[in-house]
Design an enzyme around this catalytic site. Structure first.
Site, short mmCIF file in Angstrom:
data_model
loop_
_atom_site.label_atom_id
_atom_site.label_comp_id
_atom_site.label_asym_id
_atom_site.label_seq_id
_atom_site.Cartn_x
_atom_site.Cartn_y
_atom_site.Cartn_z
N CYS A 20 87.51 -11.68 56.40
CA CYS A 20 86.71 -11.63 57.61
C CYS A 20 85.31 -11.16 57.24
O CYS A 20 85.08 -10.71 56.14
CB CYS A 20 87.31 -10.60 58.57
SG CYS A 20 89.06 -10.83 58.82
N ARG A 45 82.09 -18.61 54.97
CA ARG A 45 83.41 -18.24 54.44
C ARG A 45 84.54 -18.70 55.32
O ARG A 45 85.71 -18.50 55.02
CB ARG A 45 83.48 -16.73 54.25
CG ARG A 45 82.37 -16.24 53.37
CD ARG A 45 82.43 -14.81 53.11
NE ARG A 45 82.70 -14.03 54.29
CZ ARG A 45 82.88 -12.72 54.22
NH1 ARG A 45 82.81 -12.14 53.06
NH2 ARG A 45 83.12 -12.03 55.27
N TRP A 92 89.02 -14.15 60.13
CA TRP A 92 89.86 -15.14 59.45
C TRP A 92 91.27 -14.62 59.68
O TRP A 92 91.70 -13.66 59.04
CB TRP A 92 89.49 -15.17 57.97
CG TRP A 92 90.42 -15.97 57.10
CD1 TRP A 92 91.55 -15.54 56.49
CD2 TRP A 92 90.31 -17.34 56.75
NE1 TRP A 92 92.15 -16.53 55.79
CE2 TRP A 92 91.41 -17.67 55.92
CE3 TRP A 92 89.40 -18.34 57.06
CZ2 TRP A 92 91.60 -18.94 55.39
CZ3 TRP A 92 89.60 -19.62 56.51
CH2 TRP A 92 90.69 -19.90 55.71
N ASN A 118 88.39 -5.77 57.99
CA ASN A 118 88.63 -6.89 57.07
C ASN A 118 89.73 -6.43 56.12
O ASN A 118 89.58 -5.42 55.45
CB ASN A 118 87.33 -7.19 56.29
CG ASN A 118 87.55 -8.25 55.22
OD1 ASN A 118 88.57 -8.93 55.22
ND2 ASN A 118 86.60 -8.38 54.32
N GLY A 119 90.86 -7.14 56.13
CA GLY A 119 91.97 -6.75 55.24
C GLY A 119 93.30 -6.91 55.95
O GLY A 119 93.40 -7.59 56.97
N GLU A 499 98.42 -29.95 36.89
CA GLU A 499 97.37 -29.31 37.69
C GLU A 499 96.09 -29.19 36.88
O GLU A 499 95.00 -29.47 37.39
CB GLU A 499 97.84 -27.95 38.19
CG GLU A 499 96.79 -27.14 38.94
CD GLU A 499 96.17 -27.86 40.13
OE1 GLU A 499 96.71 -28.89 40.59
OE2 GLU A 499 95.09 -27.42 40.57
N LYS A 503 92.39 -30.77 37.98
CA LYS A 503 91.18 -29.93 38.05
C LYS A 503 90.06 -30.56 37.24
O LYS A 503 88.94 -30.69 37.71
CB LYS A 503 91.46 -28.51 37.53
CG LYS A 503 92.23 -27.63 38.46
CD LYS A 503 91.39 -27.04 39.57
CE LYS A 503 91.52 -27.69 40.90
NZ LYS A 503 92.71 -28.14 41.48
N GLU A 506 88.82 -33.99 38.81
CA GLU A 506 88.18 -34.03 40.13
C GLU A 506 86.80 -33.37 40.14
O GLU A 506 86.01 -33.63 41.04
CB GLU A 506 89.07 -33.43 41.21
CG GLU A 506 89.30 -31.94 41.14
CD GLU A 506 90.12 -31.47 42.33
OE1 GLU A 506 89.94 -31.96 43.46
OE2 GLU A 506 90.96 -30.58 42.13
N HIS A 522 106.99 -42.48 23.78
CA HIS A 522 107.56 -43.70 24.40
C HIS A 522 106.48 -44.64 24.92
O HIS A 522 106.70 -45.38 25.88
CB HIS A 522 108.53 -43.29 25.52
CG HIS A 522 109.68 -42.48 25.01
ND1 HIS A 522 110.71 -43.01 24.25
CD2 HIS A 522 109.92 -41.15 25.07
CE1 HIS A 522 111.56 -42.06 23.91
NE2 HIS A 522 111.11 -40.91 24.40
N LYS A 621 87.39 -31.36 51.37
CA LYS A 621 88.22 -30.16 51.21
C LYS A 621 89.55 -30.32 51.92
O LYS A 621 90.58 -29.87 51.45
CB LYS A 621 87.49 -28.91 51.75
CG LYS A 621 88.27 -27.62 51.58
CD LYS A 621 88.60 -27.34 50.14
CE LYS A 621 89.50 -26.14 49.95
NZ LYS A 621 90.04 -26.03 48.57
C1 AGP Z 1 92.88 -29.89 44.99
O1 AGP Z 1 91.96 -29.39 44.06
C2 AGP Z 1 92.33 -30.99 45.85
N1 AGP Z 1 91.21 -30.54 46.55
C3 AGP Z 1 93.37 -31.68 46.68
O2 AGP Z 1 94.30 -32.26 45.81
C4 AGP Z 1 94.17 -30.81 47.68
O3 AGP Z 1 95.04 -29.97 46.98
C5 AGP Z 1 95.00 -31.75 48.57
O4 AGP Z 1 94.11 -32.56 49.29
C6 AGP Z 1 95.91 -31.00 49.54
O5 AGP Z 1 95.14 -30.22 50.41
P1 AGP Z 1 95.92 -29.11 51.29
O6 AGP Z 1 96.49 -28.14 50.34
O7 AGP Z 1 94.87 -28.53 52.20
O8 AGP Z 1 96.99 -29.83 52.05
#
Ligand code: AGP
Length: 626
Positions: A20, A45, A92, A118-119, A499, A503, A506, A522, A621
């Site tokens: 928050c 934020r 938040w 906040n917390g 993962e 990272k 992307e 294979h 996002k």
């Molecule tokens: C992750 O780095 C990406 N931004 C993307 O794969 C994300 O994880 C995916 O769109 C799922 O989003 P969510 O966790 O908000 O559902």
């Protein structure tokens, strides 16, 4: 130079995971516009409601609303509180849905005190019950913060600092507090434990804030407040009191940053800030959820009969959240001994999934708004499954539609590339799988205690990795020109490779592919040449020897191999070109640490390649379309 200072500030703030925004003012100007402007500087934020409290003509005026600051601004035009002392807050949500009543500031049982916070207060329910029982207090909201306001009022006997201290003595958890009272209209009191708090030092005025951007327009001179300290502000004086209530000398920190840098806590990008927030985020995810060697998840509360009834589990998500579910599968299968399927949400509902009332379905989503995941949730519910959402956003759609919700409490994640949400999703799945196994009686006490102890040591072990950040910059420089890269591993290591690969792809736009180490021979091995670096993750003890042999397959094709190994592993040195070490912890928990070097590698690779780290091309996002 700035970065080094900023790291210091971030670490002083405990890498601060802000949930928050707090602003407070005491001086000779109208407080309301200053509070509002300060809250606007904290908007980046993420928040779901906002409010202010102003001491006005000996009274207290609180104006607050769910929604954004423009809504609060309209309400303020109507009420227009006038006074020179006030506190403001952007919320938040953690405890209690986003709505007007749960917004801050909160009052005690009268209109004499107001608090912003906040917390997370872990023992708020217990304290609330005590206040109701002993004093018949009536509470307006579902929040933990309102309990603080009642406590301060309960303890007040003419000294606001003393009353705040007494409240601090009984509350457990994390807080940055701002407190005002009509009884002391010339004082603003604040306190800090585990949530960031700063004091802005002005001429004939002083400020508090949870983050520097809120006060940069007024002053660049701040005190960084430390855990356990209480702050007493008048318009002409700022006093910091230590745990023994003795004044503390504190060096003034002069902020060199511009406003934009300040929003990122001084870090160059939100992504780096969020990577560095992970130790604090882990503490918040774990907060109140491990007690006496057992997992405590009040938000689940399943009976043994319910858990025994499940014959199958689905874990459904997208992207990084999906990758976290791949770690959840072996955890649940191992602890509950029932089969688990992990599905990409956009595939799940088109494959006629075998779901019925004997199915448990976990839906993981940082935003809680991902259309594919929501559609899958509705499909599973329609087929009778028990559904649990794991999400970071309180009140998000997924939290309102799933039967139960486990929140990450990681604080807002702004960067498109998910980092702290991913690692806290893992932690949440360790907690959920151990919890369900404890209910079912299928996990032995020792094993559970070892896992939970390792989870609680994650913040410190993570800081050790973060301390080596400069190494990853150098490593990224060496990968700057490469266009193709492999991540390989087995079991948990393979899922971390998945993962790590996402990272890197992307945000640096380097084509990366994660592959099960045993599967390379294979077919895909045909792509390995001296120009395809390979990151080989070799942390899991039970597959270690096999992974080493797979690494030899790629080094035999002249690949440059970067190994990711447990501290003290010298064997791997004979096989790879260089090694990234992580602290050796309970093996089953190592995935949470393993991904952090890969986050840093991806981050610096994007930096050295001049990419837009926080908003990579083509991505959003939260993907709210199918
Ligand atoms: C992750 O780095 C990406 N931004 C993307 O794969 C994300 O994880 C995916 O769109 C799922 O989003 P969510 O966790 O908000 O559902």
């Amino acid at each position: 130079m700035v970065y080094i200072i900023l790291t210091m500030v971030a670490s002083m703030n405990g890498g601060n995971t802000n949930m928050c925004g707090i602003v407070g003012y005491i001086g000779s100007k109208e407080a309301t516009p200053i509070l509002l402007a300060g809250l606007k500087k904290l908007e980046y934020r993420g928040y779901d409601s906002a409010g202010v409290a102003v001491i006005e003509d000996g009274g207290l005026t609180v104006v607050k609303t769910v929604g954004k600051l423009d809504k609060l601004e309209k309400k303020l035009e109507e009420f227009n509180p006038s006074g020179f002392l006030g506190i403001g807050h952007t919320r938040w949500a953690t405890h209690g849905r986003p709505n007007d009543v749960n917004s801050h500031p909160h009052k005690g049982y009268s209109d004499d005190f107001a608090v912003v916070h906040n917390g997370i207060i872990e023992n708020y329910l217990e304290l609330k019950e005590q206040l109701i029982e002993e004093r018949g207090d009536v509470f307006a909201s579902e929040t933990d913060t309102e309990v603080i306001a009642h406590l301060v009022e309960n303890y007040y006997a003419g000294d606001l600092v003393e009353a705040v201290r007494k409240a601090m003595a009984v509350i457990k958890g994390s807080y940055a507090l701002g407190v005002v009272s009509i009884h002391e209209p010339d004082k603003l009191v604040a306190a800090r434990k585990d949530s960031p708090l700063i004091v802005g030092l002005g001429e004939g005025e002083n400020f508090i804030a949870s983050d520097i951007p809120a006060i940069l327009n007024h002053t660049r001179d701040v005190y960084l407040i430390e855990d356990g300290e209480v702050v007493l502000l008048t318009k002409d004086k700022a006093t910091i009191l230590d745990t023994d209530n003795k004044p503390v000398e504190r060096k003034v920190f002069h902020v060199e940053w511009d406003a934009e840098a300040a929003e990122k806590g001084g870090f160059e990008h939100f992504m780096l800030k969020e990577i560095f927030e992970q130790p604090e985020a882990f503490k918040k995810t774990l907060s109140g959820r491990i007690q006496d060697g057992k997992v405590k998840l009040d938000e689940l509360e399943f009976t043994k009969k319910q858990v025994d009834r499940w014959e199958k589990v689905f874990i459904v998500a997208c992207g990084t959240a999906y990758h976290s579910g791949l770690i959840g599968k072996p955890l649940i299968e191992g602890f509950l001994r029932i089969p688990v399927e992990v599905d990409i949400a956009s595939e799940f509902r088109y494959r006629e999934p075998l779901v019925n009332e004997k199915t448990l379905a976990l839906f993981i989503s940082q935003s809680g708004e991902t259309a594919d995941t929501l559609a899958a949730l509705r499909e599973a519910k329609a087929k009778g499954a028990t559904t649990i959402a794991i999400t970071n956003v309180v009140g998000s759609t997924i939290s309102r539609e799933a039967h139960k919700t486990v929140y990450l409490w990681a604080g807002p994640e702004i960067a498109v590339a998910s980092t702290k949400a991913y690692t806290t999703m893992l932690i949440a799945q360790y907690l959920v799988s151990v919890y369900l196994a404890q209910v079912k009686g299928t996990i032995d006490k020792d094993k559970a205690e070892k896992i939970l102890a390792a989870l609680q040591e994650l913040p410190d072990n993570t800081r050790k990795i973060l301390g080596q950040k400069d190494y990853y910059l150098r490593l990224a420089e060496s990968l700057k020109g490469c266009e193709h890269l492999f991540f390989i591993g087995r079991g948990f290591d393979y899922h971390i490779a998945q993962e790590g690969s996402l990272k890197l792809k992307e945000i640096s736009y380097i084509h990366a592919e994660a592959y099960a180490a045993g599967e390379m021979k294979h077919g895909t091995l045909a792509l390995v040449t001296a120009d395809t670096p390979v990151v080989a993750i070799a942390l899991q003890e039970k597959t270690y020897e096999k992974t080493l042999s797979n690494i030899k397959e790629v080094t035999a094709r002249d690949a440059y191999v970067i190994g990711l190994a447990n501290e003290g592993d010298t064997e791997i040195l004979k096989t790879v070109n260089e090694v990234i070490y992580i602290p050796r912890i309970e093996n089953i928990v190592s995935p949470v640490l393993a991904v952090i070097p890969l986050q840093l590698l991806a981050y610096y690779a994007a930096c050295v390649r001049g990419c837009n780290v926080d908003q990579p091309r083509n991505l959003a996002k939260s993907v709210t379309v199918e």
